[in-house]
Design a protein around this motif. Structure first.
Motif, mmCIF file in Angstrom:
data_model
loop_
_atom_site.group_PDB
_atom_site.id
_atom_site.type_symbol
_atom_site.label_atom_id
_atom_site.label_comp_id
_atom_site.label_asym_id
_atom_site.label_seq_id
_atom_site.Cartn_x
_atom_site.Cartn_y
_atom_site.Cartn_z
ATOM 1 N N ASP A 56 -21.447 88.981 40.865
ATOM 2 C CA ASP A 56 -21.413 88.246 42.121
ATOM 3 C C ASP A 56 -21.494 89.280 43.231
ATOM 4 O O ASP A 56 -20.601 90.113 43.383
ATOM 5 C CB ASP A 56 -20.111 87.433 42.209
ATOM 6 N N CYS A 57 -22.600 89.241 43.985
ATOM 7 C CA CYS A 57 -22.846 90.280 44.982
ATOM 8 C C CYS A 57 -22.429 89.855 46.386
ATOM 9 O O CYS A 57 -22.504 90.646 47.324
ATOM 10 C CB CYS A 57 -24.320 90.669 44.977
ATOM 11 N N GLY A 58 -22.057 88.594 46.549
ATOM 12 C CA GLY A 58 -21.563 88.136 47.842
ATOM 13 C C GLY A 58 -22.654 87.677 48.791
ATOM 14 O O GLY A 58 -22.549 86.610 49.373
ATOM 15 N N THR A 59 -23.695 88.472 48.948
ATOM 16 C CA THR A 59 -24.774 88.108 49.872
ATOM 17 C C THR A 59 -26.127 88.244 49.166
ATOM 18 O O THR A 59 -26.242 88.906 48.129
ATOM 19 C CB THR A 59 -24.821 89.031 51.102
ATOM 20 N N THR A 60 -27.135 87.624 49.768
ATOM 21 C CA THR A 60 -28.485 87.699 49.208
ATOM 22 C C THR A 60 -29.006 89.128 49.238
ATOM 23 O O THR A 60 -29.610 89.603 48.270
ATOM 24 C CB THR A 60 -29.428 86.792 50.024
ATOM 25 N N ALA A 61 -28.780 89.812 50.369
ATOM 26 C CA ALA A 61 -29.283 91.184 50.486
ATOM 27 C C ALA A 61 -28.654 92.072 49.425
ATOM 28 O O ALA A 61 -29.334 92.893 48.789
ATOM 29 C CB ALA A 61 -28.982 91.723 51.879
ATOM 30 N N ALA A 62 -27.359 91.901 49.190
ATOM 31 C CA ALA A 62 -26.677 92.712 48.182
ATOM 32 C C ALA A 62 -27.195 92.375 46.783
ATOM 33 O O ALA A 62 -27.336 93.263 45.935
ATOM 34 C CB ALA A 62 -25.168 92.486 48.256
ATOM 35 N N ALA A 63 -27.505 91.094 46.543
ATOM 36 C CA ALA A 63 -28.021 90.709 45.229
ATOM 37 C C ALA A 63 -29.376 91.354 44.964
ATOM 38 O O ALA A 63 -29.656 91.828 43.870
ATOM 39 C CB ALA A 63 -28.138 89.186 45.131
ATOM 40 N N ARG A 64 -30.227 91.385 46.009
ATOM 41 C CA ARG A 64 -31.542 92.024 45.841
ATOM 42 C C ARG A 64 -31.394 93.505 45.562
ATOM 43 O O ARG A 64 -32.078 94.064 44.718
ATOM 44 C CB ARG A 64 -32.379 91.843 47.101
ATOM 45 N N ALA A 65 -30.488 94.136 46.299
ATOM 46 C CA ALA A 65 -30.277 95.578 46.112
ATOM 47 C C ALA A 65 -29.758 95.843 44.704
ATOM 48 O O ALA A 65 -30.185 96.781 44.026
ATOM 49 C CB ALA A 65 -29.292 96.093 47.157
ATOM 50 N N CYS A 66 -28.840 94.993 44.264
ATOM 51 C CA CYS A 66 -28.253 95.164 42.936
ATOM 52 C C CYS A 66 -29.319 94.965 41.856
ATOM 53 O O CYS A 66 -29.386 95.725 40.891
ATOM 54 C CB CYS A 66 -27.110 94.155 42.773
ATOM 55 N N TYR A 67 -30.173 93.957 42.040
ATOM 56 C CA TYR A 67 -31.247 93.696 41.075
ATOM 57 C C TYR A 67 -32.186 94.897 40.993
ATOM 58 O O TYR A 67 -32.546 95.358 39.905
ATOM 59 C CB TYR A 67 -32.000 92.423 41.463
ATOM 60 N N ARG A 68 -32.585 95.430 42.167
ATOM 61 C CA ARG A 68 -33.479 96.605 42.177
ATOM 62 C C ARG A 68 -32.829 97.774 41.452
ATOM 63 O O ARG A 68 -33.464 98.468 40.667
ATOM 64 C CB ARG A 68 -33.805 97.021 43.613
ATOM 65 N N SER A 69 -31.555 97.970 41.718
ATOM 66 C CA SER A 69 -30.840 99.092 41.110
ATOM 67 C C SER A 69 -30.772 98.926 39.586
ATOM 68 O O SER A 69 -30.999 99.875 38.836
ATOM 69 C CB SER A 69 -29.446 99.169 41.732
ATOM 70 N N LEU A 70 -30.475 97.700 39.135
ATOM 71 C CA LEU A 70 -30.403 97.442 37.692
ATOM 72 C C LEU A 70 -31.769 97.639 37.042
ATOM 73 O O LEU A 70 -31.886 98.204 35.954
ATOM 74 C CB LEU A 70 -29.901 96.015 37.434
ATOM 75 N N GLN A 71 -32.825 97.167 37.720
ATOM 76 C CA GLN A 71 -34.183 97.337 37.195
ATOM 77 C C GLN A 71 -34.514 98.822 37.022
ATOM 78 O O GLN A 71 -35.051 99.231 35.993
ATOM 79 C CB GLN A 71 -35.188 96.755 38.191
ATOM 80 N N ASN A 72 -34.196 99.597 38.079
ATOM 81 C CA ASN A 72 -34.478 101.029 38.011
ATOM 82 C C ASN A 72 -33.721 101.689 36.869
ATOM 83 O O ASN A 72 -34.260 102.515 36.141
ATOM 84 C CB ASN A 72 -34.105 101.711 39.336
ATOM 85 N N ARG A 73 -32.455 101.283 36.721
ATOM 86 C CA ARG A 73 -31.649 101.862 35.654
ATOM 87 C C ARG A 73 -32.203 101.486 34.288
ATOM 88 O O ARG A 73 -32.197 102.270 33.352
ATOM 89 C CB ARG A 73 -30.206 101.398 35.775
ATOM 90 N N ARG A 74 -32.672 100.256 34.177
ATOM 91 C CA ARG A 74 -33.205 99.842 32.886
ATOM 92 C C ARG A 74 -34.497 100.598 32.577
ATOM 93 O O ARG A 74 -34.729 101.030 31.461
ATOM 94 C CB ARG A 74 -33.455 98.331 32.858
ATOM 95 N N MET A 75 -35.356 100.743 33.629
ATOM 96 C CA MET A 75 -36.621 101.431 33.405
ATOM 97 C C MET A 75 -36.411 102.887 33.035
ATOM 98 O O MET A 75 -37.179 103.454 32.269
ATOM 99 C CB MET A 75 -37.521 101.312 34.637
ATOM 100 N N SER A 76 -35.367 103.505 33.587
ATOM 101 C CA SER A 76 -35.138 104.919 33.279
ATOM 102 C C SER A 76 -34.241 105.094 32.060
ATOM 103 O O SER A 76 -33.844 106.203 31.741
ATOM 104 C CB SER A 76 -34.555 105.628 34.504
ATOM 105 N N GLY A 77 -33.919 104.005 31.378
ATOM 106 C CA GLY A 77 -33.192 104.129 30.115
ATOM 107 C C GLY A 77 -31.687 104.225 30.250
ATOM 108 O O GLY A 77 -30.986 104.425 29.261
ATOM 109 N N LEU A 78 -31.180 104.073 31.477
ATOM 110 C CA LEU A 78 -29.728 104.196 31.677
ATOM 111 C C LEU A 78 -28.997 102.883 31.362
ATOM 112 O O LEU A 78 -27.782 102.865 31.243
ATOM 113 C CB LEU A 78 -29.428 104.593 33.121
ATOM 114 N N LEU A 79 -29.758 101.812 31.267
ATOM 115 C CA LEU A 79 -29.145 100.511 31.008
ATOM 116 C C LEU A 79 -29.954 99.808 29.930
ATOM 117 O O LEU A 79 -31.173 99.708 30.024
ATOM 118 C CB LEU A 79 -29.162 99.658 32.294
ATOM 119 N N GLU A 80 -29.264 99.354 28.890
ATOM 120 C CA GLU A 80 -29.930 98.560 27.870
ATOM 121 C C GLU A 80 -29.459 97.134 27.989
ATOM 122 O O GLU A 80 -28.276 96.850 27.798
ATOM 123 C CB GLU A 80 -29.620 99.111 26.476
#
Lengths: 296, 216
Positions: free
Chosen positions: B24-48
């Protein structure tokens, strides 16, 4: 053409493999075999590689004709199996000659039987999966009489005739499902967790691959008028619409929703739920919110 | 490169089953930022994780082996809330001829002929997808242009219908029931979803979108 032809489609027969998980961000439901362990085992006994596409029936089976020699395993919900009218074994490899007619009859217990053919089925694929999705319409349409589905190349080494590892216990008239509480438990009245622990729900007739509709004591919200902004729905989610009657989502569940999810069941419970007939009694064994969330 | 501020929004990890976390990110902007961050982490292998599903103000991470570890790490991740300035803007040609055009004009307090200018004058961003493959919730409507859903949802909304409801506008990729207010029609709705294209959806989360009025 090497194919399987549908002579009787039953209530609902679909093509199913492991589905297309991982596309939820594009509003694509995961789909795939509703009872994954049974689907996996039927394929294994048919000598298929992991992930092969099989037929999934609903309550009253289906009848098919095969256009080449092929080994088939009928697993999942136990049902009478006949080949050209002669009884054959359920849960074991059966060799079919080209032109044979295989009938998987009504399920004796459970809902969904799986017909795994050696070489696997190769209907139209969509995002890497042959699975039919009832919610989105992706994948092949539900099967109708006269449809033919291509068969993969015959396997050089037919599988060893083994047996279903354990007698299929089937589904008892009452299921107890472990329910991991959250993410939106706080949207419900404080006694909701206790209600979940002692209530009994009945699987409604209006249940399908998208979800089981459950009828029983209503799960009441703190503020019935509050609106939850749309959020992602995890597999196995128990969502509660405003009337308080929960829906346990299945393989073809929507990817996002605006009603709160009070708890989520794991993969084993999802498979068991997929074999629960209308009228089955369901109880929940709630698992408390984990410490990491409470302290957050 | 974005030079936006780096903030640490308050992310609340909620349990979503034995293998999932709803952040729960609280705001739409925070949710987008969190999604981008998770995507980047997944692409670089830091998150499975099997699936990352953004919502209006949340991100669902499903199919993770140890959700408690992810939950513990999350608050320490740097998040960039500025929208990505890079990336192209998708233009969607539409004809402003929807059956609810007059109703929406009345609610917006503008002449019917101005709805096209108002709606096409805004740059939107696909916040998240849902409802049907290829359907994106496009965000960008200011508060004063938010209208309620129709009281009686339609049983069949034609493919390509451009609609508004609440903070969102969107385009129906295929014929389906729908309760949003219909203001326009996309000239080529087949572009929204194409399984043989990568990605299959034209409007993936994060895509910037503009509508362009055309006359038939």
């Amino acid at each position: 053409m090497s194919a399987v032809e549908i002579l009787r489609a039953g209530v609902l027969t679909t093509c199913q493999d492991a589905g297309r998980p991982g596309w939820g961000h594009l509003a694509v439901p995961p789909s795939g075999a509703a009872d994954l362990p049974s689907w996996r085992l039927a394929n294994q006994l048919a000598g298929n590689p992991t992930g092969a596409c099989a037929l999934e029936t609903t309550l009253n089976g289906c009848t098919v004709r095969t256009h080449r020699d092929v080994t088939v395993v009928v697993g999942g919900a136990p049902c009478p199996v006949t080949v050209d009218g002669r009884p054959e074994a359920w849960g074991q490899p059966v060799k079919l000659k080209a032109g044979s007619v295989l009938d998987a009859g009504p399920a004796e217990v459970g809902v969904r039987s799986y017909l795994a053919f050696s070489g696997g089925l190769h209907p139209k694929s969509s995002l890497g999966s042959h699975s039919t999705c009832l919610l989105s319409g992706l994948g092949p349409d539900p099967l109708r009489v006269g449809d033919t589905i291509p068969l993969g190349p015959s396997l050089a080494h037919p599988p060893l005739p083994t047996q279903w590892p354990a007698p299929w216990a089937g589904v008892s008239p009452e299921l107890v499902l472990k329910l991991h509480l959250g993410p939106r438990l706080e949207w419900f009245r404080p006694d909701a967790a206790a209600e979940l622990a002692r209530g009994v729900w009945t699987v409604s007739e209006h249940s399908n691959r998208i979800g089981l509709r459950l009828e029983g004591p209503p799960l009441r919200r703190v503020d019935p008028a509050a609106e939850l902004p749309s959020e992602g729905i995890a597999s196995g989610s128990l969502q509660v619409p405003p009337d308080g009657q929960p829906i346990l989502f299945g393989a073809d569940h929507p990817t996002t929703g605006g009603y709160p999810v009070i708890g989520v069941v794991g993969p084993q419970a999802q498979a068991a739920a997929a074999q629960a007939r209308p009228g089955t009694k369901i109880r929940f064994a709630p698992i408390p919110i984990p410490q990491w969330s409470r302290s957050a | 490169m974005s030079t936006g501020r780096t903030t640490a929004p308050r992310l609340r990890p909620l349990p979503a089953g034995p293998r999932g976390i709803l952040i729960d990110c609280g705001t739409t902007a925070a949710a987008r930022a969190c999604y981008r961050s998770l995507q980047n982490r997944r692409m670089s292998g830091l998150l499975e994780a099997e699936a990352l599903v953004p919502g209006a103000t949340t991100v669902l991470v499903d199919g993770v082996d140890e959700p408690e570890l992810l939950a513990a790490e999350l608050p320490h991740w740097p998040m960039n809330e500025e929208p990505e300035a890079s990336g192209e803007c998708v233009e969607i040609p539409v004809c402003y001829d929807g059956p609810d055009l007059e109703a929406v004009a009345a609610m917006w307090g503008v002449p019917v002929d101005d709805v096209a200018d108002v709606h096409s004058g805004i740059e939107y961003e696909a916040a998240f997808c849902g409802f049907s493959p290829g359907f994106a919730y496009l965000e960008g409507l200011p508060e004063r242009l938010r209208v309620p859903r129709r009281e009686n949802p339609r049983t069949a909304v034609p493919a390509g219908s451009v609609a508004v409801a609440g903070p969102y506008t969107g385009v129906y990729p295929r014929s389906s029931p729908g309760g949003w207010q219909l203001i326009a029609t996309m000239t080529n709705p087949g572009r929204l979803w194409n399984e043989h294209r990568e990605p299959a959806a034209l409007l993936v989360p994060g895509t910037r979108v503009r509508f362009a009025a055309v006359r038939v």
